[in-house]
Design a protein around this motif. Structure first.
Motif, PDB file in Angstrom:
ATOM      1  N   PRO A 179       0.821  -1.216   0.000  1.00 19.23           N
ATOM      2  CA  PRO A 179       0.000   0.000   0.000  1.00 19.23           C
ATOM      3  C   PRO A 179       0.851   1.260   0.000  1.00 19.23           C
ATOM      4  O   PRO A 179       1.932   1.295   0.592  1.00 19.23           O
ATOM      5  CB  PRO A 179      -0.807  -0.124   1.302  1.00 19.23           C
ATOM      6  N   HIS A 180       0.373   2.290  -0.684  1.00 19.91           N
ATOM      7  CA  HIS A 180       1.040   3.589  -0.658  1.00 19.91           C
ATOM      8  C   HIS A 180      -0.005   4.684  -0.814  1.00 19.91           C
ATOM      9  O   HIS A 180      -1.082   4.459  -1.364  1.00 19.91           O
ATOM     10  CB  HIS A 180       2.113   3.695  -1.746  1.00 19.91           C
ATOM     11  N   MET A 181       0.310   5.846  -0.302  1.00 17.96           N
ATOM     12  CA  MET A 181      -0.618   6.970  -0.352  1.00 17.96           C
ATOM     13  C   MET A 181      -0.454   7.719  -1.673  1.00 17.96           C
ATOM     14  O   MET A 181       0.668   7.962  -2.139  1.00 17.96           O
ATOM     15  CB  MET A 181      -0.370   7.924   0.818  1.00 17.96           C
ATOM     16  N   VAL A 182      -1.581   8.066  -2.279  1.00 20.77           N
ATOM     17  CA  VAL A 182      -1.595   8.853  -3.515  1.00 20.77           C
ATOM     18  C   VAL A 182      -2.613   9.977  -3.354  1.00 20.77           C
ATOM     19  O   VAL A 182      -3.402  10.001  -2.401  1.00 20.77           O
ATOM     20  CB  VAL A 182      -1.956   7.980  -4.736  1.00 20.77           C
ATOM     21  N   VAL A 183      -2.601  10.913  -4.284  1.00 19.37           N
ATOM     22  CA  VAL A 183      -3.516  12.051  -4.236  1.00 19.37           C
ATOM     23  C   VAL A 183      -4.343  12.101  -5.515  1.00 19.37           C
ATOM     24  O   VAL A 183      -3.792  12.015  -6.625  1.00 19.37           O
ATOM     25  CB  VAL A 183      -2.750  13.383  -4.065  1.00 19.37           C
ATOM     26  N   ALA A 184      -5.644  12.221  -5.339  1.00 25.83           N
ATOM     27  CA  ALA A 184      -6.540  12.436  -6.474  1.00 25.83           C
ATOM     28  C   ALA A 184      -6.741  13.938  -6.610  1.00 25.83           C
ATOM     29  O   ALA A 184      -7.482  14.553  -5.834  1.00 25.83           O
ATOM     30  CB  ALA A 184      -7.868  11.723  -6.245  1.00 25.83           C
ATOM     31  N   ALA A 185      -6.049  14.539  -7.577  1.00 28.54           N
ATOM     32  CA  ALA A 185      -6.157  15.984  -7.795  1.00 28.54           C
ATOM     33  C   ALA A 185      -7.512  16.292  -8.408  1.00 28.54           C
ATOM     34  O   ALA A 185      -7.902  15.683  -9.415  1.00 28.54           O
ATOM     35  CB  ALA A 185      -5.033  16.459  -8.712  1.00 28.54           C
ATOM     36  N   THR A 186      -8.252  17.193  -7.777  1.00 30.05           N
ATOM     37  CA  THR A 186      -9.624  17.550  -8.177  1.00 30.05           C
ATOM     38  C   THR A 186     -10.488  16.296  -8.348  1.00 30.05           C
ATOM     39  O   THR A 186     -11.340  16.231  -9.230  1.00 30.05           O
ATOM     40  CB  THR A 186      -9.651  18.393  -9.467  1.00 30.05           C
ATOM     41  N   GLY A 187     -10.242  15.311  -7.495  1.00 31.21           N
ATOM     42  CA  GLY A 187     -11.071  14.113  -7.487  1.00 31.21           C
ATOM     43  C   GLY A 187     -10.747  13.087  -8.550  1.00 31.21           C
ATOM     44  O   GLY A 187     -11.466  12.090  -8.678  1.00 31.21           O
ATOM     45  N   GLN A 188      -9.665  13.300  -9.311  1.00 33.72           N
ATOM     46  CA  GLN A 188      -9.315  12.380 -10.390  1.00 33.72           C
ATOM     47  C   GLN A 188      -7.928  11.786 -10.150  1.00 33.72           C
ATOM     48  O   GLN A 188      -7.003  12.490  -9.730  1.00 33.72           O
ATOM     49  CB  GLN A 188      -9.301  13.110 -11.740  1.00 33.72           C
ATOM     50  N   PHE A 189      -7.791  10.472 -10.423  1.00 28.31           N
ATOM     51  CA  PHE A 189      -6.481   9.829 -10.294  1.00 28.31           C
ATOM     52  C   PHE A 189      -6.308   8.824 -11.419  1.00 28.31           C
ATOM     53  O   PHE A 189      -7.211   8.023 -11.700  1.00 28.31           O
ATOM     54  CB  PHE A 189      -6.353   9.110  -8.948  1.00 28.31           C
ATOM     55  N   GLN A 190      -5.149   8.885 -12.070  1.00 25.06           N
ATOM     56  CA  GLN A 190      -4.796   7.913 -13.092  1.00 25.06           C
ATOM     57  C   GLN A 190      -3.352   7.486 -12.895  1.00 25.06           C
ATOM     58  O   GLN A 190      -2.505   8.304 -12.528  1.00 25.06           O
ATOM     59  CB  GLN A 190      -4.970   8.480 -14.508  1.00 25.06           C
ATOM     60  N   GLN A 191      -3.087   6.211 -13.152  1.00 26.43           N
ATOM     61  CA  GLN A 191      -1.717   5.719 -13.021  1.00 26.43           C
ATOM     62  C   GLN A 191      -1.469   4.649 -14.068  1.00 26.43           C
ATOM     63  O   GLN A 191      -2.240   3.697 -14.209  1.00 26.43           O
ATOM     64  CB  GLN A 191      -1.479   5.141 -11.621  1.00 26.43           C
ATOM     65  N   SER A 192      -0.383   4.818 -14.818  1.00 26.90           N
ATOM     66  CA  SER A 192       0.028   3.779 -15.762  1.00 26.90           C
ATOM     67  C   SER A 192       0.652   2.635 -14.969  1.00 26.90           C
ATOM     68  O   SER A 192       1.444   2.860 -14.054  1.00 26.90           O
ATOM     69  CB  SER A 192       1.047   4.339 -16.761  1.00 26.90           C
ATOM     70  N   LEU A 193       0.288   1.423 -15.319  1.00 23.07           N
ATOM     71  CA  LEU A 193       0.817   0.263 -14.610  1.00 23.07           C
ATOM     72  C   LEU A 193       2.158  -0.144 -15.204  1.00 23.07           C
ATOM     73  O   LEU A 193       2.352  -0.068 -16.420  1.00 23.07           O
ATOM     74  CB  LEU A 193      -0.183  -0.887 -14.690  1.00 23.07           C
ATOM     75  N   PRO A 194       3.088  -0.538 -14.358  1.00 21.51           N
ATOM     76  CA  PRO A 194       4.437  -0.867 -14.837  1.00 21.51           C
ATOM     77  C   PRO A 194       4.419  -1.978 -15.878  1.00 21.51           C
ATOM     78  O   PRO A 194       3.729  -2.993 -15.691  1.00 21.51           O
ATOM     79  CB  PRO A 194       5.166  -1.329 -13.562  1.00 21.51           C
ATOM     80  N   PRO A 195       5.125  -1.818 -16.995  1.00 23.73           N
ATOM     81  CA  PRO A 195       5.192  -2.887 -17.999  1.00 23.73           C
ATOM     82  C   PRO A 195       5.953  -4.085 -17.444  1.00 23.73           C
ATOM     83  O   PRO A 195       6.836  -3.956 -16.598  1.00 23.73           O
ATOM     84  CB  PRO A 195       5.964  -2.233 -19.161  1.00 23.73           C
ATOM     85  N   GLY A 196       5.573  -5.248 -17.922  1.00 28.87           N
ATOM     86  CA  GLY A 196       6.258  -6.459 -17.477  1.00 28.87           C
ATOM     87  C   GLY A 196       5.692  -7.057 -16.214  1.00 28.87           C
ATOM     88  O   GLY A 196       6.111  -8.140 -15.802  1.00 28.87           O
ATOM     89  N   ARG A 197       4.751  -6.346 -15.567  1.00 27.87           N
ATOM     90  CA  ARG A 197       4.106  -6.888 -14.373  1.00 27.87           C
ATOM     91  C   ARG A 197       2.617  -7.057 -14.636  1.00 27.87           C
ATOM     92  O   ARG A 197       2.004  -6.254 -15.332  1.00 27.87           O
ATOM     93  CB  ARG A 197       4.308  -5.963 -13.167  1.00 27.87           C
ATOM     94  N   SER A 198       2.066  -8.100 -14.074  1.00 28.35           N
ATOM     95  CA  SER A 198       0.648  -8.380 -14.266  1.00 28.35           C
ATOM     96  C   SER A 198      -0.075  -8.234 -12.934  1.00 28.35           C
ATOM     97  O   SER A 198       0.176  -8.998 -11.993  1.00 28.35           O
ATOM     98  CB  SER A 198       0.467  -9.804 -14.811  1.00 28.35           C
ATOM     99  N   PHE A 199      -0.954  -7.245 -12.846  1.00 28.19           N
ATOM    100  CA  PHE A 199      -1.725  -7.022 -11.628  1.00 28.19           C
ATOM    101  C   PHE A 199      -3.127  -7.604 -11.792  1.00 28.19           C
ATOM    102  O   PHE A 199      -3.699  -7.595 -12.889  1.00 28.19           O
ATOM    103  CB  PHE A 199      -1.811  -5.532 -11.311  1.00 28.19           C
ATOM    104  N   SER A 200      -3.683  -8.103 -10.693  1.00 29.05           N
ATOM    105  CA  SER A 200      -5.001  -8.743 -10.727  1.00 29.05           C
ATOM    106  C   SER A 200      -6.047  -8.026  -9.895  1.00 29.05           C
ATOM    107  O   SER A 200      -7.242  -8.241 -10.088  1.00 29.05           O
ATOM    108  CB  SER A 200      -4.893 -10.195 -10.234  1.00 29.05           C
ATOM    109  N   LEU A 201      -5.596  -7.201  -8.943  1.00 25.71           N
ATOM    110  CA  LEU A 201      -6.538  -6.601  -7.996  1.00 25.71           C
ATOM    111  C   LEU A 201      -6.077  -5.209  -7.601  1.00 25.71           C
ATOM    112  O   LEU A 201      -4.892  -4.997  -7.345  1.00 25.71           O
ATOM    113  CB  LEU A 201      -6.644  -7.488  -6.753  1.00 25.71           C
ATOM    114  N   MET A 202      -7.028  -4.257  -7.582  1.00 28.13           N
ATOM    115  CA  MET A 202      -6.754  -2.915  -7.112  1.00 28.13           C
ATOM    116  C   MET A 202      -7.530  -2.700  -5.817  1.00 28.13           C
ATOM    117  O   MET A 202      -8.728  -3.001  -5.742  1.00 28.13           O
ATOM    118  CB  MET A 202      -7.199  -1.882  -8.165  1.00 28.13           C
ATOM    119  N   ARG A 203      -6.844  -2.191  -4.780  1.00 33.22           N
ATOM    120  CA  ARG A 203      -7.473  -1.950  -3.486  1.00 33.22           C
ATOM    121  C   ARG A 203      -7.367  -0.461  -3.153  1.00 33.22           C
ATOM    122  O   ARG A 203      -6.281   0.123  -3.215  1.00 33.22           O
ATOM    123  CB  ARG A 203      -6.812  -2.788  -2.397  1.00 33.22           C
ATOM    124  N   VAL A 204      -8.492   0.132  -2.791  1.00 32.29           N
ATOM    125  CA  VAL A 204      -8.559   1.565  -2.484  1.00 32.29           C
ATOM    126  C   VAL A 204      -9.152   1.732  -1.092  1.00 32.29           C
ATOM    127  O   VAL A 204     -10.245   1.224  -0.807  1.00 32.29           O
ATOM    128  CB  VAL A 204      -9.422   2.310  -3.520  1.00 32.29           C
TER     129      VAL A 204
END
Length: 250
Positions: A179-204
């Motif tokens: 887990p890490h803290m991020v900021v949704a600027a004006t209520g919006q957040f986008q993040q490109s996922l690292p290439p070469g890694r396969s993610f299955s679940l996002m937790r907020v």
């Protein structure tokens, strides 16, 4: 904090749905009221419907075997506790053996119970389980609490290997994220996922006091979160505030 989880593939979507149903079933079956036991039976049927996917059992067995192989590679690593590693691998082995010995799909044994299948055929009809439709079921709801609970536990036992396998796999998946803290600027957040890694679940995780609801979307290349706020009629409206929250990719 309120935790929201979003699946990034269809397999995890199915597993989260089953996990949700098993949690509900456990709560309902532990209660005493006949109405709770009615909804416990309805939940058993829902689990059977979700688990009816032809390749679900084999997919779970493959996932368990894959995790065991990956963990076995850590043997001899001085930074890894051998005792803890052995314990995790034992849990995987037990879940694998239990699920592998389960004949057919989860809940298959229940399909031979004509009384239960009679309820299943009526339960999706609004009001279809009234006493004049299913007098035998109505009589069962007037049995003692101990009698009804014993029946429920017997029927649930046919689903426990699936529940155990899901519990092990989802725990391993969740523990793989940081887990890490991020900021949704004006209520919006986008993040490109690292290439070469396969993610299955996002937790907020969001502060409950913030009164915000996340609209989450994602795939193997991008994660996107839009924070919303409910108006007086319950409709979701975009929030324009800068908000920090906890994000975990597993």
């Amino acid at each position: 904090m309120i935790l929201y989880e979003y699946p990034l593939n269809e397999s995890i979507r199915t597993m989260l749905r089953l996990e949700h149903l098993f949690e509900r079933l456990t709560v309902l079956a532990d209660r005493d009221a006949a109405i709770d036991h009615h909804f416990a039976i309805a939940t058993i049927f829902e689990i059977m419907d979700v688990a009816s996917r032809a390749d679900l059992k084999s997919d779970l067995l493959k996932d368990l075997e894959r995790h065991k192989t990956q963990l076995a590679q850590y043997r001899g690593n001085p930074s890894i506790s051998e005792a803890a590693l052995d314990q995790v691998i034992l849990r995987i082995d037990e879940a694998f053996a239990s699920l592998n010995h389960l004949p057919g799909k989860a809940g298959h044994a229940l399909t031979t119970n004509e009384w239960l299948m009679g309820i299943r055929s009526r339960i999706s009809i609004p009001g279809g389980t009234c006493e004049f439709d299913l007098p035998g079921y109505y009589a069962w709801q007037h049995e003692s609490v101990a009698h009804r609970k014993a029946d429920l536990q017997r029927w649930m036992a046919t689903l426990l290997p699936l529940a155990d396998a899901l519990k092990v796999l989802m725990a391993l998946l969740r523990e793989s994220g940081s887990p890490h803290m991020v900021v949704a600027a004006t209520g919006q957040f986008q993040q490109s996922l690292p290439p070469g890694r396969s993610f299955s679940l996002m937790r907020v995780r969001l502060e409950e006091s913030a009164g915000l609801v996340p609209e989450i979307s994602g795939h193997r290349l991008m994660a996107s979160i839009r924070l919303m706020r409910q108006d007086g009629e319950g409709r979701l409206r975009p929030s324009g505030d800068d908000v920090s929250f906890e994000l975990t990719l597993c």
